[in-house]
Design a protein around this motif. Sequence first.
Motif, mmCIF file in Angstrom:
data_model
loop_
_atom_site.group_PDB
_atom_site.id
_atom_site.type_symbol
_atom_site.label_atom_id
_atom_site.label_comp_id
_atom_site.label_asym_id
_atom_site.label_seq_id
_atom_site.Cartn_x
_atom_site.Cartn_y
_atom_site.Cartn_z
ATOM 1 N N SER A 21 0.830 -1.202 0.000
ATOM 2 C CA SER A 21 0.000 0.000 0.000
ATOM 3 C C SER A 21 0.874 1.265 0.000
ATOM 4 O O SER A 21 0.604 2.227 -0.736
ATOM 5 N N ILE A 22 1.920 1.247 0.802
ATOM 6 C CA ILE A 22 2.827 2.410 0.823
ATOM 7 C C ILE A 22 3.485 2.571 -0.539
ATOM 8 O O ILE A 22 3.607 3.680 -1.076
ATOM 9 N N ARG A 23 3.880 1.443 -1.138
ATOM 10 C CA ARG A 23 4.545 1.517 -2.450
ATOM 11 C C ARG A 23 3.612 2.042 -3.531
ATOM 12 O O ARG A 23 4.064 2.691 -4.478
ATOM 13 N N GLN A 24 2.320 1.781 -3.374
ATOM 14 C CA GLN A 24 1.364 2.323 -4.336
ATOM 15 C C GLN A 24 1.393 3.856 -4.295
ATOM 16 O O GLN A 24 1.367 4.522 -5.331
ATOM 17 N N SER A 25 1.467 4.384 -3.077
ATOM 18 C CA SER A 25 1.533 5.845 -2.936
ATOM 19 C C SER A 25 2.847 6.386 -3.490
ATOM 20 O O SER A 25 2.870 7.450 -4.132
ATOM 21 N N ILE A 26 3.937 5.665 -3.259
ATOM 22 C CA ILE A 26 5.231 6.089 -3.817
ATOM 23 C C ILE A 26 5.142 6.105 -5.344
ATOM 24 O O ILE A 26 5.597 7.054 -6.001
ATOM 25 N N ASP A 27 4.540 5.073 -5.913
ATOM 26 C CA ASP A 27 4.392 5.008 -7.382
ATOM 27 C C ASP A 27 3.542 6.167 -7.899
ATOM 28 O O ASP A 27 3.834 6.743 -8.958
ATOM 29 N N ASN A 28 2.491 6.507 -7.170
ATOM 30 C CA ASN A 28 1.647 7.648 -7.576
ATOM 31 C C ASN A 28 2.456 8.947 -7.566
ATOM 32 O O ASN A 28 2.349 9.770 -8.473
ATOM 33 N N ILE A 29 3.251 9.115 -6.531
ATOM 34 C CA ILE A 29 4.066 10.334 -6.428
ATOM 35 C C ILE A 29 5.101 10.369 -7.549
ATOM 36 O O ILE A 29 5.316 11.413 -8.181
ATOM 37 N N LEU A 33 5.533 13.251 -10.329
ATOM 38 C CA LEU A 33 6.804 13.949 -10.589
ATOM 39 C C LEU A 33 7.131 13.957 -12.075
ATOM 40 O O LEU A 33 7.569 14.974 -12.625
ATOM 41 N N ILE A 34 6.911 12.814 -12.723
ATOM 42 C CA ILE A 34 7.195 12.733 -14.160
ATOM 43 C C ILE A 34 6.298 13.696 -14.938
ATOM 44 O O ILE A 34 6.756 14.433 -15.818
ATOM 45 N N HIS A 35 5.026 13.726 -14.558
ATOM 46 C CA HIS A 35 4.109 14.636 -15.260
ATOM 47 C C HIS A 35 4.475 16.095 -15.009
ATOM 48 O O HIS A 35 4.434 16.924 -15.925
ATOM 49 N N LEU A 36 4.840 16.410 -13.781
ATOM 50 C CA LEU A 36 5.237 17.789 -13.457
ATOM 51 C C LEU A 36 6.499 18.177 -14.220
ATOM 52 O O LEU A 36 6.598 19.283 -14.763
#
Length: 143
Positions: A21-29, A33-36
């Motif tokens: 679950s934590i890694r899912q949030s890391i992946d979202n972030i 970052l890539i989009h930004l």
Amino acid sequence: MAAHEELPAGAGQEAIDELGSIRQSIDNIDAALIHLLAERFKFTQQVGRLKATHGLPPADPERELLQIQRLRGLAEEARLDPAFAEKFLNFIIAEVIHHHEKIAGTESANGSAPRAAGARTDVARPVVGTSPDSSATTSPATS
Ligand SMILES: C=C(O[C@@H]1C=C(C(=O)O)C=C[C@H]1O)C(=O)O
């Protein structure tokens, strides 16, 4: 640990689920970052074309120093290592300047632009590393 791998001995299912679950949030972030970054580069490319059209130099060391000061302050507020924030910004700016040199056609064989006659030498350009992490002496996480 990838989903298909066996659970390591000692780690209970609850811990594995929490990790996932934590890694899912890391992946979202990471995706954000890539989009930004992609959006930032769209704008810096616009700046590069504008500069090339009007004969302005690819780099603006004074602007960079202001950005670094600002980001170091923001990093401190956010409890992120300001040295890491500075390295990260320098890493991005170096790439942007490289793009601007390419747009202007002022790239030299070793990849950096020749210093223009009359270019300011009284404004120090921040030292730009090749990687934001390679020479970090402090943790990028918190200060
Ligand atoms: C984008 C610019 O060009 C360069 C890149 C910068 C950046 O990536 O933020 C900042 C200053 C310049 O050295 C600019 O002049 O605004």
